[in-house]
Write an enzyme that holds these catalytic residues in place. Structure first.
Site, PDB file in Angstrom:
ATOM      1  N   GLY A   1       0.790  -1.172   0.224  1.00 22.41           N
ATOM      2  CA  GLY A   1      -0.086  -0.139   0.140  1.00 22.41           C
ATOM      3  C   GLY A   1       0.927   1.111  -0.021  1.00 22.41           C
TER       4      GLY A   1
ATOM      5  N   ASP B   1      -9.147  -4.718   0.218  1.00 19.07           N
ATOM      6  CA  ASP B   1      -8.228  -5.719   0.200  1.00 19.07           C
ATOM      7  C   ASP B   1      -7.390  -5.994   1.637  1.00 19.07           C
ATOM      8  OD1 ASP B   1      -8.762  -4.552  -2.089  1.00 19.07           O
ATOM      9  OD2 ASP B   1      -7.058  -4.667  -3.032  1.00 19.07           O
TER      10      ASP B   1
ATOM     11  N   GLY C   1      -0.449   4.597   0.289  1.00 21.41           N
ATOM     12  CA  GLY C   1      -0.997   5.809   0.628  1.00 21.41           C
ATOM     13  C   GLY C   1      -0.227   6.354   1.842  1.00 21.41           C
ATOM     14  N   GLY C   2      -0.648   7.388   2.657  1.00 19.38           N
ATOM     15  CA  GLY C   2       0.057   8.063   3.711  1.00 19.38           C
ATOM     16  C   GLY C   2       0.617   6.730   4.532  1.00 19.38           C
TER      17      GLY C   2
ATOM     18  N   ARG D   1     -19.889  13.545  12.920  1.00 20.58           N
ATOM     19  CA  ARG D   1     -20.366  12.766  11.483  1.00 20.58           C
ATOM     20  C   ARG D   1     -21.512  11.956  11.602  1.00 20.58           C
ATOM     21  NH1 ARG D   1     -14.574  12.548   8.465  1.00 20.58           N
ATOM     22  NH2 ARG D   1     -14.488  14.994   8.228  1.00 20.58           N
TER      23      ARG D   1
ATOM     24  N   HIS E   1     -17.391   6.778   3.303  1.00 15.79           N
ATOM     25  CA  HIS E   1     -16.263   7.867   3.518  1.00 15.79           C
ATOM     26  C   HIS E   1     -15.076   6.749   4.311  1.00 15.79           C
ATOM     27  CE1 HIS E   1     -13.816  11.306   3.959  1.00 15.79           C
ATOM     28  NE2 HIS E   1     -13.883  11.353   5.269  1.00 15.79           N
TER      29      HIS E   1
HETATM   30  C1  LIG Z   1     -12.236  12.206  -0.344  1.00 17.02           C
HETATM   31  C2  LIG Z   1     -11.648  11.747   1.036  1.00 17.02           C
HETATM   32  C3  LIG Z   1     -11.210  12.885   1.867  1.00 17.02           C
HETATM   33  C4  LIG Z   1     -10.798  12.712   3.233  1.00 17.02           C
HETATM   34  N1  LIG Z   1     -10.688  13.717   3.737  1.00 17.02           N
HETATM   35  C5  LIG Z   1      -9.829  13.653   4.964  1.00 17.02           C
HETATM   36  C6  LIG Z   1      -9.204  14.947   5.721  1.00 17.02           C
HETATM   37  O1  LIG Z   1      -9.341  16.021   5.334  1.00 17.02           O
HETATM   38  N2  LIG Z   1      -8.780  14.633   6.809  1.00 17.02           N
HETATM   39  C7  LIG Z   1      -8.451  13.293   7.603  1.00 17.02           C
HETATM   40  O2  LIG Z   1      -7.911  13.155   8.552  1.00 17.02           O
HETATM   41  N3  LIG Z   1      -8.822  12.391   6.602  1.00 17.02           N
HETATM   42  C8  LIG Z   1      -9.513  12.271   5.466  1.00 17.02           C
HETATM   43  N4  LIG Z   1      -9.930  11.195   4.897  1.00 17.02           N
HETATM   44  C9  LIG Z   1      -9.393   9.831   5.363  1.00 17.02           C
HETATM   45  C10 LIG Z   1      -8.059   9.650   4.881  1.00 17.02           C
HETATM   46  O3  LIG Z   1      -7.566  10.354   3.801  1.00 17.02           O
HETATM   47  C11 LIG Z   1      -7.652   8.089   4.723  1.00 17.02           C
HETATM   48  O4  LIG Z   1      -8.384   7.355   5.569  1.00 17.02           O
HETATM   49  C12 LIG Z   1      -6.375   7.823   4.867  1.00 17.02           C
HETATM   50  O5  LIG Z   1      -5.937   8.687   3.739  1.00 17.02           O
HETATM   51  C13 LIG Z   1      -6.134   6.467   4.440  1.00 17.02           C
HETATM   52  O6  LIG Z   1      -4.759   6.279   4.234  1.00 17.02           O
HETATM   53  P1  LIG Z   1      -4.128   4.965   4.093  1.00 17.02           P
HETATM   54  O7  LIG Z   1      -2.572   4.979   3.903  1.00 17.02           O
HETATM   55  O8  LIG Z   1      -4.447   4.078   5.203  1.00 17.02           O
HETATM   56  O9  LIG Z   1      -4.562   4.245   2.763  1.00 17.02           O
HETATM   57  P2  LIG Z   1      -4.810   4.953   1.134  1.00 17.02           P
HETATM   58  O10 LIG Z   1      -4.522   6.235   1.140  1.00 17.02           O
HETATM   59  O11 LIG Z   1      -6.336   4.718   0.700  1.00 17.02           O
HETATM   60  O12 LIG Z   1      -3.825   3.976   0.490  1.00 17.02           O
HETATM   61  C14 LIG Z   1      -3.940   2.495   0.172  1.00 17.02           C
HETATM   62  C15 LIG Z   1      -3.046   2.229  -0.565  1.00 17.02           C
HETATM   63  O13 LIG Z   1      -3.033   0.618  -0.412  1.00 17.02           O
HETATM   64  C16 LIG Z   1      -2.840   0.084  -1.880  1.00 17.02           C
HETATM   65  N5  LIG Z   1      -3.700  -0.986  -1.938  1.00 17.02           N
HETATM   66  C17 LIG Z   1      -5.009  -1.539  -1.760  1.00 17.02           C
HETATM   67  N6  LIG Z   1      -5.038  -2.646  -1.904  1.00 17.02           N
HETATM   68  C18 LIG Z   1      -4.047  -3.246  -2.297  1.00 17.02           C
HETATM   69  C19 LIG Z   1      -3.376  -4.578  -2.969  1.00 17.02           C
HETATM   70  N7  LIG Z   1      -4.349  -5.607  -2.764  1.00 17.02           N
HETATM   71  N8  LIG Z   1      -2.052  -4.597  -3.031  1.00 17.02           N
HETATM   72  C20 LIG Z   1      -1.305  -3.576  -3.413  1.00 17.02           C
HETATM   73  N9  LIG Z   1      -1.781  -2.417  -2.719  1.00 17.02           N
HETATM   74  C21 LIG Z   1      -2.853  -2.091  -2.296  1.00 17.02           C
HETATM   75  C22 LIG Z   1      -3.700   1.380  -2.882  1.00 17.02           C
HETATM   76  O14 LIG Z   1      -3.028   1.233  -4.289  1.00 17.02           O
HETATM   77  C23 LIG Z   1      -2.867   2.685  -2.312  1.00 17.02           C
HETATM   78  O15 LIG Z   1      -1.839   2.902  -2.509  1.00 17.02           O
HETATM   79  C24 LIG Z   1     -10.595  11.312   3.597  1.00 17.02           C
HETATM   80  C25 LIG Z   1     -10.971  10.294   2.871  1.00 17.02           C
HETATM   81  C26 LIG Z   1     -11.396  10.501   1.511  1.00 17.02           C
HETATM   82  C27 LIG Z   1     -11.767   9.225   0.830  1.00 17.02           C
END
Ligand SMILES: Cc1cc2nc3c(=O)[nH]c(=O)nc-3n(C[C@H](O)[C@H](O)[C@H](O)COP(=O)(O)OP(=O)(O)OC[C@H]3O[C@@H](n4cnc5c(N)ncnc54)[C@H](O)[C@@H]3O)c2cc1C
Ligand code: SF4
Ligand code: SF4
Ligand code: FES
Lengths: 570, 251
Positions: A19, A221, A21-22, A287, A351
Site C-alpha cells: 500500500g 483488500d 497511501g500515507g 459525522r 467515507h
Molecule cells: C475524499 C476523502 C477525503 C478525506 N479527507 C480527509 C481529511 O481531510 N482529513 C483526514 O484526516 N482524513 C481524511 N480522509 C480519510 C483519509 O484520507 C484516509 O483514511 C487515509 O488517507 C487512508 O490512508 P491509508 O494510507 O491507510 O490508505 P490509502 O491512502 O487509501 O492507500 C491505500 C493504498 O493501498 C494500495 N492497495 C490497496 N489494496 C492493495 C493490494 N491488494 N495490493 C497492493 N496495494 C494495495 C492502494 O493502491 C493505495 O496505494 C479522507 C478520505 C477521503 C476518501
C-alpha cells in the site's frame, strides 16, 4: 489468453510494505530509517492511488504551536468521546502524543504547512468534534502534500517501489508471516515476495457502497488479506458516511463536495437544520450526527432537486473559498456554481472504515510479523472518526509499524516459502481471463454496492441485514465465475475489478455479520430496531477471525484505561 | 434524455495494425462529465474499452484525454452531445485512452524531487513569510496529468532535449521552496529549459490553473543571472537564447 507456463518475478526484502497511501509511505520511510531493507508495493502508481491524495482537510495534532487551552489530553478526550468510547485508549493516547512530531517531521522532509499571517507558526483548521483549532493543512491538498514529501524521501533513500501490482495473498509458515504473492498488472505476471515482516496499509473499502468518495481501488483488500492470513479484525460494523458528497453529475456523485468547517447546512426551506440535531455544535457536530440529520431532512421532504440538502459557503469573505479550497473552487466554477452566491447540493456518502485489523501498540496484528497501519487497522476511531484524525492516525501508526517491523526483521531470518503453493493463490486470476458466460465484474460490483447501500448502510435493521446476508450468498456463487471482455492480460482493468471483488465480498460479510450482532446503536452504527446506546452490555468490540474457512466472532471489552463513560463530562 | 454521439479512438497495439475510430451512442444530459460517457461505454457497450481513472475528482491525474481535440481531465470536462475522445499526444499509447505514464515519470528520475538543504531549521515550525509560500503552493497543485506535456511543441519536437512543462513544474516546486538550497537552475538547464519557446500553450490546458510557463520564466531569469556571472561558461547559442528570452520576458 492461454497462459500455461508462466514465470514469476521474485523479490526478497526485510520489510514488505503493501500500500502506497500515507500509512504505507510513512511506514516504509520509518522502516528504512531504522536500517531495514524495505520495499513498497502498491496497486496503483505513487501519488495516483488511495484515499490519501484526495484528503483536502488537515492533520490533527497538538504541538507547541497550539492555541491557548488546548493540549494532547483534550485531543485524546475529544477522540474518545467522538468514538463513543470504543477507541482503544492506549492507541488513542499514542496518536494524541505523537502526531505533532510527525507533522514536524514531514516538514523536515519537504512538506510545507500553511502559515499564520506573520509567517511564524502554523495556521490551523478545526474539524467536527474537536474542541480547538488544532489541525495543520495546505490548501485543499493536505494529503497530497504529505505524500509528495514522503515519496520524495523514499526516492532519495532508494526505497524500492513496485507500482501497478496487486497483492492477492499473504504467505506464512504456520506461525509467522513469510511474504506475499501478487500480480503485476502492467505485464500480468505473478510476483513472489519473501519478507521477514509485512506491513499492510491498503486503506479502507468505500467501494462497498453505492455512493462513496473513495477512489476506485479502495476495495477492502487489506481487511480481507489480514483475515485470510489468520489475523483478527474488529469494529467492522462501523462505517462512516461523510455528510458532504456531491449529488450530480453521476461520475461525481458521492465525491467530496466541501469540508465541514467551511459550511452551513440548509434544507429546502432555508433552515439551518442542524439546530434540531445538535444545537451546540451545529455543522461541527460529529459525522454520526450530521449524516443522519441530513438523511432525515431528505426523507421528510425538505431536500433539494437531486436528493440532497444545501451546503452554504456564501458567508465567507470574498476570495476565501478560492484561496482555501482552490481545487474545489475550480470545480464549482466548472459546474456553474459561484460559492460566494450559490449553494452546493450535498448528500451523505461512504467515507471511512473505523474497523480493521486488531493491533497492539506497535501496530502489530495478532499474526507475528504482520503489521497493519492506517485505515486498514482498527482501534483509534472507535465507533466514529473525527475529521482530521485519519491523517494523524496514518502518520503515527505508519511510524510505529515501520519501526516495529524494522526491529522485528532485525531479530529474525526469512521463513521458508514454497513457490508452488504460492502459485496456486494466483491461478484463479489467470482462469478469470479464460472464463466465459459468467457475469462481468462491473455488474457484480454494482449489485454488491447497491445491496450494501440499501441493506447495510446508514440505517440498519435485523430483517435488512438478514436479507443482505442472503443476497451476498447468491452473489458469492457468481464470484468464481466472473468473466471478462478483454482477454489480454496486461493493464486489464476489468481483471483487476474482478480480483478486487473477492476482497469486497469478504469485507461485506464482516460488515453485515458484525452489524447483525451489535444489537444497539452507537456512533456510525445505527439500528432502527435498537435505537439506544447500551453501555451496560456493549462497551465491547466485536472481533472477527477465520477458522477453517469459516468466519467466527467473539466479544472483547473496550479499553477504558483512562476514561470511562461516567466521567464523560469535563 | 437526448441521444449523444461519441467517436472514440481504439487501439490495441498487441492486436491492431493501426488505430481506428469507433462511434457509440450515449444518453446525453447537459452537465454530465466526459467520464460519465467513458464509464457508459465501458459498462454498457464494450468492456474492453480501456482508460484509467481513480479519484473522479481531479486528484489522481489519471483520466487525462484529448476531448474534442483539447487535452483535459475526463472527470472535469462536460460532455458535449457530439464528441470525440482520443488519448493524450506525445506519450505512447498502451491501449485506447491509456497512455504510458511511466515513460514520462522516468524522465523526472534525475531531478532530485525532494527538499535538498544543508541547514537544519533552528526551531520548528520555522518562520516562512506567506508570500514566499505562494509560488510553492501553486506548483504543489500539479497532479501530473500531463495535459500540458501533450500539447507542448518543444517537447514534441525533441523530447530528448527538453523535459517538458510537467517536469518543469515539479522541479520548480523545489526551486521556489524558500528552504531549498540546491541550485535547481543548473538542473533546469540540463533538463533543457532553454528549449521552451514560451508559446504559453501549456498554460491554457492545465486543469488546476497552474501556468507552467511562469515557472519556466522564473528559471530562465535566474539562469540569466548565473549566465552573466559565468559568461564564459555558456556557449554562444545558449547566450543568444537567454538574451532573446530575457527581452521577451520584459515585454
Ligand atoms: C475524499 C476523502 C477525503 C478525506 N479527507 C480527509 C481529511 O481531510 N482529513 C483526514 O484526516 N482524513 C481524511 N480522509 C480519510 C483519509 O484520507 C484516509 O483514511 C487515509 O488517507 C487512508 O490512508 P491509508 O494510507 O491507510 O490508505 P490509502 O491512502 O487509501 O492507500 C491505500 C493504498 O493501498 C494500495 N492497495 C490497496 N489494496 C492493495 C493490494 N491488494 N495490493 C497492493 N496495494 C494495495 C492502494 O493502491 C493505495 O496505494 C479522507 C478520505 C477521503 C476518501
Ligand atoms: S510555454 Fe514552453 S513548456 Fe509551455 S507549451 Fe510552450 S514550449 Fe512547452
Ligand atoms: S501543470 Fe497542470 S496540466 Fe501540467 S501536469 Fe500539472 S496539473 Fe497537469
Ligand atoms: S479520475 Fe482522478 S483526475 Fe480524473
Amino acid at each position: 489468453m492461454e497462459k500455461k507456463n508462466w514465470d514469476m518475478i521474485n523479490f526478497e526484502t526485510d520489510v514488505l510494505v503493501i500500500g502506497g497511501g500515507g500509512a504505507g509511505a510513512m511506514a516504509a520511510y520509518e522502516a528504512s530509517k531504522h536500517g531495514a531493507n524495505v520495499m513498497i508495493v502498491l496497486k496503483g502508481r505513487p501519488q495516483r492511488c488511495g484515499s490519501t491524495i484526495t484528503a483536502p482537510g488537515a492533520i490533527a495534532g497538538v504541538g507547541d504551536w497550539h492555541v491557548p487551552g488546548d493540549s494532547p489530553d483534550i485531543h485524546f478526550m475529544d477522540t474518545i468521546k467522538g468514538g463513543s468510547f470504543l477507541g482503544e485508549q492506549g492507541l488513542v493516547r499514542i496518536m494524541a502524543e505523537e502526531s505533532a512530531e510527525a507533522i514536524l517531521e514531514l516538514e523536515r522532509i519537504g512538506a510545507l504547512w500553511e502559515r499564520t499571517e506573520d509567517g511564524k507558526t502554523y495556521a490551523l483548521r478545526v474539524g467536527g468534534g474537536h474542541s480547538f483549532y488544532r489541525c495543520t493543512y495546505l490548501e485543499d491538498r493536505t494529503g497530497r502534500e504529505m505524500l509528495r514529501a514522503l515519496f520524495g524521501e523514499l526516492k532519495k533513500r532508494n526505497v524500492r517501489i513496485l507500482s501497478d501490482t496487486i497483492i492477492l495473498k499473504l504467505l506464512d509458515n504456520g506461525d509467522r508471516v513469510a511474504g506475499a504473492v501478487g500480480l503485476e498488472m502492467a505485464t500480468c505476471e505473478m510476483v513472489l515476495f519473501r519478507a521477514k515482516t509485512v506491513i499492510l496499509a491498503c486503506g479502507g473499502a468505500g467501494n462497498l457502497y453505492l455512493h462513496t468518495d473513495n477512489p476506485t481501488g479502495i476495495t477492502g483488500d487489506g481487511f480481507s488479506l489480514a483475515l485470510e492470513s489468520g489475523a483478527q479484525l474488529m469494529d467492522m460494523e462501523f462505517v462512516q458516511f461523510f455528510p458532504l458528497g456531491f449529488c450530480f453529475p453521476p461520475s461525481l456523485k458521492g465525491a467530496l463536495a466541501t469540508i465541514p468547517g467551511y459550511t452551513r447546512l440548509r434544507n429546502s426551506e432555508g433552515e439551518r437544520f442542524m439546530e434540531k440535531y445538535d444545537p451546540g455544535q451545529m455543522e461541527l457536530s460529529t459525522r454520526d450526527r450530521v449524516s443522519p440529520g441530513i438523511l432525515t431532512e431528505i426523507k421528510e421532504g425538505r431536500g433539494g432537486p437531486n436528493g440532497g440538502v444545501f451546503a452554504d459557503m456564501t458567508y465567507h469573505p470574498p476570495g476565501f473559498i478560492a484561496r482555501n479550497l482552490p481545487a474545489l473552487y475550480q470545480l464549482y466554477c466548472k459546474l456553474g456554481i459561484d460559492p460566494e452566491k450559490d449553494y452546493v447540493e450535498v448528500a451523505p456518502t461512504c467515507h471511512f472504515f473505523m474497523g480493521g485489523a486488531k493491533v497492539d501498540e506497535n501496530w502489530q496484528s495478532t499474526v507475528p510479523g504482520l503489521f497493519v497501519a492506517g485505515e486498514t487497522a482498527a482501534g483509534i476511531h472507535g465507533a466514529n472518526r473525527l475529521g482530521q484524525n485519519a491523517l494523524a492516525d496514518l502518520l503515527v501508526s505508519g511510524k510505529r509499524a515501520g519501526r516495529g517491523a524494522a526491529q522485528f526483521s532485525g531479530e529474525t531470518g526469512h521463513a521458508p516459502v514454497d513457490p508452488k503453493t504460492a502459485r496456486k493463490f494466483v491461478e484463479y486470476a489467470f482462469r478469470m481471463l479464460n472464463n466465459s458466460g459468467g457475469s462481468r465484474p462491473i455488474s457484480l460490483r454494482n449489485r454488491l454496492r447497491l445491496l450494501m447501500w440499501d441493506k447495510a448502510g446508514a440505517y440498519r435493521t435485523e430483517t435488512g441485514l438478514e436479507e443482505a446476508l442472503k443476497d451476498l450468498d447468491e452473489l458469492k456463487a457468481d464470484l468464481g465465475r466472473q468473466s471478462i471482455t478483454l482477454t489480454s492480460g496486461p493493464h486489464n482493468q476489468e481483471l483487476l475489478e474482478g480480483l478486487e471483488n473477492h476482497f469486497l465480498v469478504a469485507t461485506a460479510k464482516c460488515v453485515i455479520e458484525a452489524a447483525l450482532k451489535r444489537t444497539e446503536s452507537r456512533g456510525a452504527h445505527f439500528r432502527e430496531d435498537y435505537p439506544e446506546t447500551d453501555n451496560d452490555s456493549w462497551l465491547e468490540h466485536i472481533v472477527l477471525y477465520e477458522k477453517n474457512g469459516t468466519l467466527n466472532m467473539k466479544k472483547t471489552p473496550a479499553d477504558l484505561r483512562e476514561m470511562t463513560t461516567s466521567k464523560e463530562t469535563r | 434524455m437526448k441521444k449523444g454521439k461519441v467517436t472514440v479512438f481504439r487501439y490495441d497495439p498487441t492486436r491492431d495494425e493501426q488505430p481506428y475510430f469507433e462511434a457509440h451512442e450515449f444518453p446525453f444530459r447537459p452537465g454530465i462529465f466526459v467520464l460519465d460517457v467513458a464509464n457508459h461505454i465501458y459498462e454498457k457497450i464494450d468492456g474492453s474499452f480501456s482508460f484509467y481513472s481513480s479519484c473522479r475528482n481531479s486528484h489522481c491525474g489519471l483520466c487525462g484525454a484529448k476531448i474534442n481535440g483539447k487535452p483535459g481531465l475526463m472527470c472535469r470536462e462536460f460532455a458535449t452531445q457530439e464528441m470525440t475522445l482520443e488519448p493524450l499526444s506525445n506519450i505512447s499509447v498502451i491501449r485506447d485512452l491509456m497512455i504510458d505514464r511511466q515513460q514520462y515519470e522516468e524522465t523526472m528520475g534525475g531531478l532530485r524531487l525532494f527538499l535538498d538543504r544543508l541547514k537544519e531549521p533552528a526551531s520548528q515550525p520555522e518562520k516562512i513569510e506567506r508570500e514566499d509560500l505562494e509560488l510553492f503552493k501553486v506548483a504543489s497543485r500539479c497532479v501530473e496529468c500531463y495535459a500540458c506535456v501533450s500539447i507542448c511543441p518543444a517537447f514534441e519536437e525533441n523530447r530528448h532535449e527538453f523535459l517538458g512543462p510537467a517536469g518543469i513544474v515539479q522541479m520548480s516546486r523545489h526551486a521556489v521552496d524558500p528552504r531549498d538550497e540546491l541550485n535547481r537552475e543548473i538542473v533546469a538547464h540540463s533538463a533543457g529549459v532553454l528549449n521552451c519557446t514560451l508559446c504559453g500553450k501549456c498554460n491554457s490546458v492545465c486543469p488546476h490553473g497552474i501556468a507552467p510557463k511562469t515557472y519556466v520564466e522564473i528559471l530562465l531569469s535566474r539562469l540569466k543571472e548565473i549566465g552573466e556571472s559565468l559568461e564564459n561558461h555558456l556557449n554562444l547559442s545558449q547566450r543568444a537564447v537567454l538574451e532573446q528570452r530575457g527581452s521577451e520576458n520584459e515585454k
